[in-house]
Scaffold this active site. Sequence first.
Site, PDB file in Angstrom:
ATOM      1  N   GLY A  31       0.811  -1.216   0.000  1.00 30.48           N
ATOM      2  CA  GLY A  31       0.000   0.000   0.000  1.00 30.48           C
ATOM      3  C   GLY A  31       0.846   1.268   0.000  1.00 30.48           C
TER       4      GLY A  31
ATOM      5  CD  GLU B 111      15.168  10.557 -29.784  1.00 29.01           C
ATOM      6  OE1 GLU B 111      15.849   9.931 -30.609  1.00 29.01           O
ATOM      7  OE2 GLU B 111      14.833  11.746 -29.937  1.00 29.01           O
TER       8      GLU B 111
ATOM      9  CG  ASP C 271       5.818   2.652 -30.685  1.00 26.37           C
ATOM     10  OD1 ASP C 271       4.993   2.936 -29.812  1.00 26.37           O
ATOM     11  OD2 ASP C 271       5.926   1.501 -31.190  1.00 26.37           O
TER      12      ASP C 271
HETATM   13  C1  LIG Z   1       6.827  13.162 -23.182  1.00 23.99           C
HETATM   14  C2  LIG Z   1       7.079  13.261 -24.654  1.00 23.99           C
HETATM   15  C3  LIG Z   1       8.043  14.145 -25.121  1.00 23.99           C
HETATM   16  C4  LIG Z   1       8.261  14.293 -26.477  1.00 23.99           C
HETATM   17  N1  LIG Z   1       9.195  15.200 -26.916  1.00 23.99           N
HETATM   18  C5  LIG Z   1       9.320  15.434 -28.256  1.00 23.99           C
HETATM   19  C6  LIG Z   1      10.188  16.446 -28.751  1.00 23.99           C
HETATM   20  O1  LIG Z   1      10.860  17.136 -27.977  1.00 23.99           O
HETATM   21  N2  LIG Z   1      10.238  16.671 -30.083  1.00 23.99           N
HETATM   22  C7  LIG Z   1       9.506  15.925 -30.957  1.00 23.99           C
HETATM   23  O2  LIG Z   1       9.594  16.173 -32.155  1.00 23.99           O
HETATM   24  N3  LIG Z   1       8.670  14.935 -30.527  1.00 23.99           N
HETATM   25  C8  LIG Z   1       8.560  14.685 -29.203  1.00 23.99           C
HETATM   26  N4  LIG Z   1       7.708  13.694 -28.753  1.00 23.99           N
HETATM   27  C9  LIG Z   1       6.928  12.911 -29.722  1.00 23.99           C
HETATM   28  C10 LIG Z   1       7.433  11.471 -29.866  1.00 23.99           C
HETATM   29  O3  LIG Z   1       8.624  11.468 -30.549  1.00 23.99           O
HETATM   30  C11 LIG Z   1       6.354  10.624 -30.584  1.00 23.99           C
HETATM   31  O4  LIG Z   1       5.250  10.541 -29.726  1.00 23.99           O
HETATM   32  C12 LIG Z   1       6.891   9.256 -30.919  1.00 23.99           C
HETATM   33  O5  LIG Z   1       7.731   9.359 -32.014  1.00 23.99           O
HETATM   34  C13 LIG Z   1       5.792   8.221 -31.213  1.00 23.99           C
HETATM   35  O6  LIG Z   1       5.070   8.594 -32.306  1.00 23.99           O
HETATM   36  P1  LIG Z   1       3.482   8.699 -32.283  1.00 23.99           P
HETATM   37  O7  LIG Z   1       3.096   9.432 -31.072  1.00 23.99           O
HETATM   38  O8  LIG Z   1       3.090   9.211 -33.590  1.00 23.99           O
HETATM   39  O9  LIG Z   1       2.998   7.208 -32.134  1.00 23.99           O
HETATM   40  P2  LIG Z   1       2.190   6.348 -33.270  1.00 23.99           P
HETATM   41  O10 LIG Z   1       3.120   6.065 -34.369  1.00 23.99           O
HETATM   42  O11 LIG Z   1       0.930   7.026 -33.588  1.00 23.99           O
HETATM   43  O12 LIG Z   1       1.917   5.065 -32.430  1.00 23.99           O
HETATM   44  C14 LIG Z   1       0.612   4.586 -32.111  1.00 23.99           C
HETATM   45  C15 LIG Z   1       0.622   3.067 -32.145  1.00 23.99           C
HETATM   46  O13 LIG Z   1       0.801   2.635 -33.485  1.00 23.99           O
HETATM   47  C16 LIG Z   1       1.830   1.675 -33.557  1.00 23.99           C
HETATM   48  N5  LIG Z   1       2.500   1.797 -34.861  1.00 23.99           N
HETATM   49  C17 LIG Z   1       2.842   2.925 -35.523  1.00 23.99           C
HETATM   50  N6  LIG Z   1       3.432   2.609 -36.675  1.00 23.99           N
HETATM   51  C18 LIG Z   1       3.492   1.266 -36.749  1.00 23.99           C
HETATM   52  C19 LIG Z   1       3.997   0.326 -37.710  1.00 23.99           C
HETATM   53  N7  LIG Z   1       4.579   0.727 -38.829  1.00 23.99           N
HETATM   54  N8  LIG Z   1       3.886  -0.992 -37.438  1.00 23.99           N
HETATM   55  C20 LIG Z   1       3.300  -1.412 -36.312  1.00 23.99           C
HETATM   56  N9  LIG Z   1       2.806  -0.578 -35.391  1.00 23.99           N
HETATM   57  C21 LIG Z   1       2.883   0.742 -35.607  1.00 23.99           C
HETATM   58  C22 LIG Z   1       2.747   1.986 -32.399  1.00 23.99           C
HETATM   59  O14 LIG Z   1       3.455   0.839 -32.003  1.00 23.99           O
HETATM   60  C23 LIG Z   1       1.753   2.455 -31.336  1.00 23.99           C
HETATM   61  O15 LIG Z   1       1.266   1.330 -30.655  1.00 23.99           O
HETATM   62  C24 LIG Z   1       7.501  13.526 -27.391  1.00 23.99           C
HETATM   63  C25 LIG Z   1       6.545  12.613 -26.912  1.00 23.99           C
HETATM   64  C26 LIG Z   1       6.326  12.471 -25.562  1.00 23.99           C
HETATM   65  C27 LIG Z   1       5.295  11.511 -25.085  1.00 23.99           C
HETATM   66  C1  LIG Z   2      -5.745   3.239  -2.349  1.00 21.15           C
HETATM   67  C2  LIG Z   2      -5.809   2.374  -1.133  1.00 21.15           C
HETATM   68  C3  LIG Z   2      -6.968   2.340  -0.379  1.00 21.15           C
HETATM   69  C4  LIG Z   2      -7.053   1.578   0.779  1.00 21.15           C
HETATM   70  N1  LIG Z   2      -8.201   1.608   1.528  1.00 21.15           N
HETATM   71  C5  LIG Z   2      -8.227   0.971   2.730  1.00 21.15           C
HETATM   72  C6  LIG Z   2      -9.366   1.057   3.581  1.00 21.15           C
HETATM   73  O1  LIG Z   2     -10.357   1.719   3.257  1.00 21.15           O
HETATM   74  N2  LIG Z   2      -9.330   0.433   4.794  1.00 21.15           N
HETATM   75  C7  LIG Z   2      -8.249  -0.295   5.193  1.00 21.15           C
HETATM   76  O2  LIG Z   2      -8.268  -0.821   6.280  1.00 21.15           O
HETATM   77  N3  LIG Z   2      -7.150  -0.410   4.396  1.00 21.15           N
HETATM   78  C8  LIG Z   2      -7.110   0.200   3.174  1.00 21.15           C
HETATM   79  N4  LIG Z   2      -5.996   0.095   2.363  1.00 21.15           N
HETATM   80  C9  LIG Z   2      -4.848  -0.697   2.812  1.00 21.15           C
HETATM   81  C10 LIG Z   2      -4.686  -2.015   2.063  1.00 21.15           C
HETATM   82  O3  LIG Z   2      -5.696  -2.901   2.441  1.00 21.15           O
HETATM   83  C11 LIG Z   2      -3.279  -2.590   2.304  1.00 21.15           C
HETATM   84  O4  LIG Z   2      -2.362  -1.715   1.730  1.00 21.15           O
HETATM   85  C12 LIG Z   2      -3.163  -3.976   1.723  1.00 21.15           C
HETATM   86  O5  LIG Z   2      -3.811  -4.868   2.538  1.00 21.15           O
HETATM   87  C13 LIG Z   2      -1.710  -4.430   1.532  1.00 21.15           C
HETATM   88  O6  LIG Z   2      -1.058  -4.499   2.730  1.00 21.15           O
HETATM   89  P1  LIG Z   2       0.320  -3.752   2.969  1.00 21.15           P
HETATM   90  O7  LIG Z   2       0.211  -2.387   2.460  1.00 21.15           O
HETATM   91  O8  LIG Z   2       0.651  -3.977   4.386  1.00 21.15           O
HETATM   92  O9  LIG Z   2       1.377  -4.540   2.079  1.00 21.15           O
HETATM   93  P2  LIG Z   2       2.584  -5.443   2.628  1.00 21.15           P
HETATM   94  O10 LIG Z   2       2.032  -6.687   3.206  1.00 21.15           O
HETATM   95  O11 LIG Z   2       3.490  -4.629   3.432  1.00 21.15           O
HETATM   96  O12 LIG Z   2       3.271  -5.804   1.236  1.00 21.15           O
HETATM   97  C14 LIG Z   2       4.599  -5.418   0.887  1.00 21.15           C
HETATM   98  C15 LIG Z   2       5.211  -6.517   0.042  1.00 21.15           C
HETATM   99  O13 LIG Z   2       5.406  -7.673   0.851  1.00 21.15           O
HETATM  100  C16 LIG Z   2       4.890  -8.814   0.234  1.00 21.15           C
HETATM  101  N5  LIG Z   2       4.409  -9.744   1.253  1.00 21.15           N
HETATM  102  C17 LIG Z   2       3.742  -9.456   2.387  1.00 21.15           C
HETATM  103  N6  LIG Z   2       3.474 -10.586   3.068  1.00 21.15           N
HETATM  104  C18 LIG Z   2       4.001 -11.608   2.362  1.00 21.15           C
HETATM  105  C19 LIG Z   2       4.056 -13.032   2.529  1.00 21.15           C
HETATM  106  N7  LIG Z   2       3.514 -13.624   3.581  1.00 21.15           N
HETATM  107  N8  LIG Z   2       4.656 -13.762   1.578  1.00 21.15           N
HETATM  108  C20 LIG Z   2       5.204 -13.196   0.509  1.00 21.15           C
HETATM  109  N9  LIG Z   2       5.186 -11.858   0.284  1.00 21.15           N
HETATM  110  C21 LIG Z   2       4.587 -11.077   1.209  1.00 21.15           C
HETATM  111  C22 LIG Z   2       3.776  -8.308  -0.656  1.00 21.15           C
HETATM  112  O14 LIG Z   2       3.555  -9.178  -1.737  1.00 21.15           O
HETATM  113  C23 LIG Z   2       4.340  -6.970  -1.116  1.00 21.15           C
HETATM  114  O15 LIG Z   2       5.134  -7.179  -2.239  1.00 21.15           O
HETATM  115  C24 LIG Z   2      -5.925   0.828   1.191  1.00 21.15           C
HETATM  116  C25 LIG Z   2      -4.766   0.836   0.422  1.00 21.15           C
HETATM  117  C26 LIG Z   2      -4.689   1.600  -0.722  1.00 21.15           C
HETATM  118  C27 LIG Z   2      -3.428   1.605  -1.527  1.00 21.15           C
END
Ligand SMILES: Cc1cc2nc3c(=O)[nH]c(=O)nc-3n(C[C@H](O)[C@H](O)[C@H](O)COP(=O)(O)OP(=O)(O)OC[C@H]3O[C@@H](n4cnc5c(N)ncnc54)[C@H](O)[C@@H]3O)c2cc1C
Ligand SMILES: Cc1cc2nc3c(=O)[nH]c(=O)nc-3n(C[C@H](O)[C@H](O)[C@H](O)COP(=O)(O)OP(=O)(O)OC[C@H]3O[C@@H](n4cnc5c(N)ncnc54)[C@H](O)[C@@H]3O)c2cc1C
Lengths: 663, 663
Positions: free
Chosen positions: B400, B423, B425
């Site tokens: 949690g 850079e 996808d």
């Molecule tokens: C935080 C952030 C910062 C950025 N900063 C810059 C920046 O500074 N300057 C800049 O110029 N751009 C920037 N970008 C843009 C970024 O470079 C583009 O988002 C990126 O190139 C992906 O292109 P798209 O968004 O058109 O994705 P799309 O091509 O539309 O992808 C959509 C889906 O189609 C799939 N897909 C697309 N083509 C194919 C194919 N031929 N075959 C199979 N699957 C395909 C992809 O896998 C994806 O699942 C930024 C983007 C983000 C999110």
């Molecule tokens: C958005 C949100 C809303 C919530 N709302 C409520 C609410 O309304 N009321 C309430 O009472 N609680 C609430 N909770 C708490 C929630 O129920 C606990 O966070 C949840 O039970 C997980 O327990 P923990 O956080 O102690 O995790 P932990 O047990 O500390 O887990 C940490 C890690 O240890 C691992 N781990 C723990 N025990 C073991 C084991 N025996 N074997 C192997 N691995 C283990 C887990 O897999 C995990 O990777 C909320 C939590 C969130 C995030």
Amino acid sequence: MEVDHLADERSKAQFDVEEMKIVWAGSRHAFQVSDRIARLVASDPAFQKDHRARLGRKELFKNTLRKAAYAWKRINELRLTEEEASRLRFFVDEPAFTDLHWGMFVPAIKGQGTEEQQQKWLPLAHKMQIIGCYAQTELGHGSNVQGLETTATFDPQTDEFIIHSPTLTSSKWWPGGLGKVATHGVIYARLLTNGQEHGVHGFIVQIRSLDDHLPLPGITVGDIGIKFGSGAYNTMDNGVLRFDQVRIPRNQMLMRVSQVTREGKVVQSDVPRQLVYGTMVFVRKTIVGDASNALSRAVCIATRYSAVRRQFGSQKGGLETQVIDYKTQQNRLFPLLASAYAFRVVGEWMEWLYTDVTQRLKANDFSTLPEVHACTAGLKSLTTSATADGIEECRKLCGGHGYLHSSGLPELFAVYVPACTYEGDNIVLLLQVARFLMKTVSQLGSGKKAVGTTAYMGRVEQLMQCRCDVQNAEDWLKPSIVMEAFEARATRMSVACARNLSKFGNQEEGFLELSADLVEVAVAHCQLIVVSKFIEKLQQDIPGKGVKNQLENLCSVYALNILHKHLGDFLSTGCITPMQASLANDQLRSLYSQVRPNAVALVDAFNYTDHFLSSILGRYDGNVYPKLYEDAWKDPLNDSIVPDGFHEYVQPILKQQLRNAKL
Amino acid sequence: MEVDHLADERSKAQFDVEEMKIVWAGSRHAFQVSDRIARLVASDPAFQKDHRARLGRKELFKNTLRKAAYAWKRINELRLTEEEASRLRFFVDEPAFTDLHWGMFVPAIKGQGTEEQQQKWLPLAHKMQIIGCYAQTELGHGSNVQGLETTATFDPQTDEFIIHSPTLTSSKWWPGGLGKVATHGVIYARLLTNGQEHGVHGFIVQIRSLDDHLPLPGITVGDIGIKFGSGAYNTMDNGVLRFDQVRIPRNQMLMRVSQVTREGKVVQSDVPRQLVYGTMVFVRKTIVGDASNALSRAVCIATRYSAVRRQFGSQKGGLETQVIDYKTQQNRLFPLLASAYAFRVVGEWMEWLYTDVTQRLKANDFSTLPEVHACTAGLKSLTTSATADGIEECRKLCGGHGYLHSSGLPELFAVYVPACTYEGDNIVLLLQVARFLMKTVSQLGSGKKAVGTTAYMGRVEQLMQCRCDVQNAEDWLKPSIVMEAFEARATRMSVACARNLSKFGNQEEGFLELSADLVEVAVAHCQLIVVSKFIEKLQQDIPGKGVKNQLENLCSVYALNILHKHLGDFLSTGCITPMQASLANDQLRSLYSQVRPNAVALVDAFNYTDHFLSSILGRYDGNVYPKLYEDAWKDPLNDSIVPDGFHEYVQPILKQQLRNAKL
Ligand SMILES: Cc1cc2nc3c(=O)[nH]c(=O)nc-3n(C[C@H](O)[C@H](O)[C@H](O)COP(=O)(O)OP(=O)(O)OC[C@H]3O[C@@H](n4cnc5c(N)ncnc54)[C@H](O)[C@@H]3O)c2cc1C
Ligand SMILES: Cc1cc2nc3c(=O)[nH]c(=O)nc-3n(C[C@H](O)[C@H](O)[C@H](O)COP(=O)(O)OP(=O)(O)OC[C@H]3O[C@@H](n4cnc5c(N)ncnc54)[C@H](O)[C@@H]3O)c2cc1C
Ligand SMILES: [Ca+2]
């Protein structure tokens, strides 16, 4: 009316979308209620939600209080039924203290309170004259409920319990609604009486005054701070709570199962403890239903946008290829579409399971409980993990634009992911499933019948030896073949694990040492449950042109995709051969081609309004680009052309005057 | 000094942490620079960052401008070297316009500008008298750069280009720094001259006045709005930009490779086009380095918290089990720890690759370029995908509390995930890798030698037939055995895919149809590269007690975990047997036990300050609970005991006066 950019896609569908809507909703009645309430919410400006990310925490929270009050007012004005009210809260789509009040506080009293307690508290809760939360988790303990440190010490002098937080780590931490709103809570604490410990029990404790809303004496309470995302779950006041010797009357311990007498003796009532399981199944079926809601929502956005988005492949200046036509896109998207449907079917089956369990409990038949417990724990884990991952995959499927808040996907992810943690950490739950499976295997020889979802293990001999009959790709469409492969895989993995366990002198040590393998066994079993429930559903009559055929395709996509992802399991246990695996892959590809023309209609069948989706990429009409462009200008950064801070911080750099600037 | 709650863990380490710090940093010098600059940033209150999520967008952005200016001032005051300045920006840890200025704008001019252009623009950029961005992506085109719609039409009358946005979808969209800050940009547009199209080229375009910062005539520019998370990448002004016939002088086209003459003729210079690859390798090596930075940060938080957190397993009232002792926790966490180290090693190798490519380019040797292109594309994809998933897994590993903003993990995820998209996808990149692999396979017979990271394919005959020699679990620790299994897997998958492709009449059609399989082939190849570079690193001399041994363990964890996750690949191609797979699993478990006592020290070796981590769960001293508790009260919701909105919205519900309330 604006142009429907997806009209072409919709015309391609090979099935009756209206009938599919009914399948998705569960019944014609459920569809009609949902449809009506969704429109009601969408058309009411009071429920607007697309500005959430622009609000600071305080405004955001105040806005949620406003919506919750308004929703409650409308529920009363329109005299909505319980079903309708719950749909309304669903479509309002904003985590709020009311979720815990209705979803945890009321059920806890119903499940754990005596008749008198129910009669006293439920009417108050139902009218919301008190607002409750569910306070189990502490700073130091979540998964290990038995380790909670809060104490409830019985004071026979005054006939009261003293609720106390003895350590910092005993502070209640996380309960939703607790931080700022709840007047009462069901508080879990270690019961102490006559100097003896009696384990953890629930107590109804008033937290705040009903007059001025101030915390009662001895109580320190507040909000635990910001969580993942900008809007997301930050509309909820998850709280921290400390008790300094707070006294409550004895009759506020929830005493349906265990009671403390006037003398401070702990006695068991004649109500079986197993009753709590009923509530648990109820909560888990809701969580599985929510998984299909959240996943379908993400898939709806990604599918529509993938049909709008075109990239590469233009021939002679024509249109480019819709990205949904790329097999890689299909291979990532369609299994998620199939999963959304699969989880829907499983959620529906769990409704039945809940009724069944409730009836059995009434008849004092506890025989199915361990199996039901394991099954629902596993399904909670499986569906929430797949949904969390699936939402993020949908976001990536939208390329760069998926990273915009206005795509709806970042917030959907941020608000959804805690489902993997609350109501049982998913790994801890899978370990419980594994423990049950190992027990089931160990009893197979002893004549004890494997029941319910483990019934297949009764055929262990056959399943250890069977050979998969697939000879060509289409064979993989046969339910019996798929079932056998999944059953054989789960059985063989279980048996192998049981054998490895038996090599350890100490079973518990073995269990700890092999726990990673055991988790995989549990997953295999749970995937089998989903596949088998989907297949069972398809044995029913399903009306509507082409509807059943679509569901069959999705069922096969679900199963064959899992088979591919977990191929190592199937091959290492010899359930299928590499050649058969390759045929399964061929079949999967051909299924994608069959899903492709129906994809947009299959997400239309979820019947989500644009209000609910709140995603520019997922708009029903596909009019993505103009709306993205319009929306950009609404950002506060665009209020002025030259941004705040330019003159102090950027100008001096450009003018090389930085040395003298005060920063 | 406060108590170190992790002192016990630290004392258990079986290696020299100080020496490991040097391995991690790359050299003693690099370590010293990093260490000094990290402390400098951490100790300066001007760089405080833990209040970011509480700021609205405008304040957040203004605060980033302030920090960027202050950083620039300090860089100048302290006369930092380029290396030091870049470390400083890294530890400030806040995405800003400066990232694009230094990381994309300057390199684009260096890579694509002529000598004169470099002489004119670089000094201005280096002094930040102009601030630049990199504007390639448009609303309608990202991956498909050749599809960009912005036009640059040469006007021979005035010797100018007219930059224009002919459609809505041609609006530039995403460039960082563009929204509010950049004065200039390298703008990519379709070159038109004499009525002819000449593909996409880069142009230096001034966007805003250097006097009043207003957009120049014909330019519409703004911010595209909120993105994932609350702080995260929202400190960046990703922008939208439209041109209405904006004129720039002819000499502002970047003309290192192609030139437009006074008459409007397009001529190629004698500089080879392949030069752009140099820049590309540079950018990708940075991205792989960033992946190891981000993943190690998440792993550091999750590891320390897993050692602090105790849950279940208390015996006779003693301490409960540290969750890091659960095998399931180890099975999720340690492979990520190993991946962080693996990506570090690969990033370092890519430094060498960059030097190598640069030297070859200078010598007009282009022979390795296609291979380098494929390799770096694949490594970018592999490392960023694994890191994004890994961060979220680390968050879940914290239960949690990982969902709290103050855990540092939600924002780390939100700010990191776009690396999977920008850079290139990740799926689009893997398809390029696959295309190269298919070409390599098809040329194997023809005598063309497979080079660089594909050299292993030269041994195709052997690799198609070899049998894995593993007979007991420890055999899996032998590098030669691991290498052979990974090489055989990648080769056999490639060859199988090539065969399937050859069944298609049309190769291109086949490629599209089988693209999901092809992506898997590419992944197999890239995983092999990582494993082999890690193994090569271990063939070097590595000083420091126990250091090499730890790295060997991590290398084996990395490889055997992948083997387990992709077992289907290894089994279906007959590279290993199910029995050998099971031995690999046994070995993996025993490696976990060896990593366990060193885990905390292995993340200490990253040498991150608490300021940089900004995670209460990841605190160096492990003092988690008191600090979580303290931090909660800082939330604005806790400013007042009764929350804003209570009297208007909650009180009327409790008092049943809702009907009359105005909401
Ligand atoms: C935080 C952030 C910062 C950025 N900063 C810059 C920046 O500074 N300057 C800049 O110029 N751009 C920037 N970008 C843009 C970024 O470079 C583009 O988002 C990126 O190139 C992906 O292109 P798209 O968004 O058109 O994705 P799309 O091509 O539309 O992808 C959509 C889906 O189609 C799939 N897909 C697309 N083509 C194919 C194919 N031929 N075959 C199979 N699957 C395909 C992809 O896998 C994806 O699942 C930024 C983007 C983000 C999110
Ligand atoms: C958005 C949100 C809303 C919530 N709302 C409520 C609410 O309304 N009321 C309430 O009472 N609680 C609430 N909770 C708490 C929630 O129920 C606990 O966070 C949840 O039970 C997980 O327990 P923990 O956080 O102690 O995790 P932990 O047990 O500390 O887990 C940490 C890690 O240890 C691992 N781990 C723990 N025990 C073991 C084991 N025996 N074997 C192997 N691995 C283990 C887990 O897999 C995990 O990777 C909320 C939590 C969130 C995030
Ligand atoms: Ca058979």
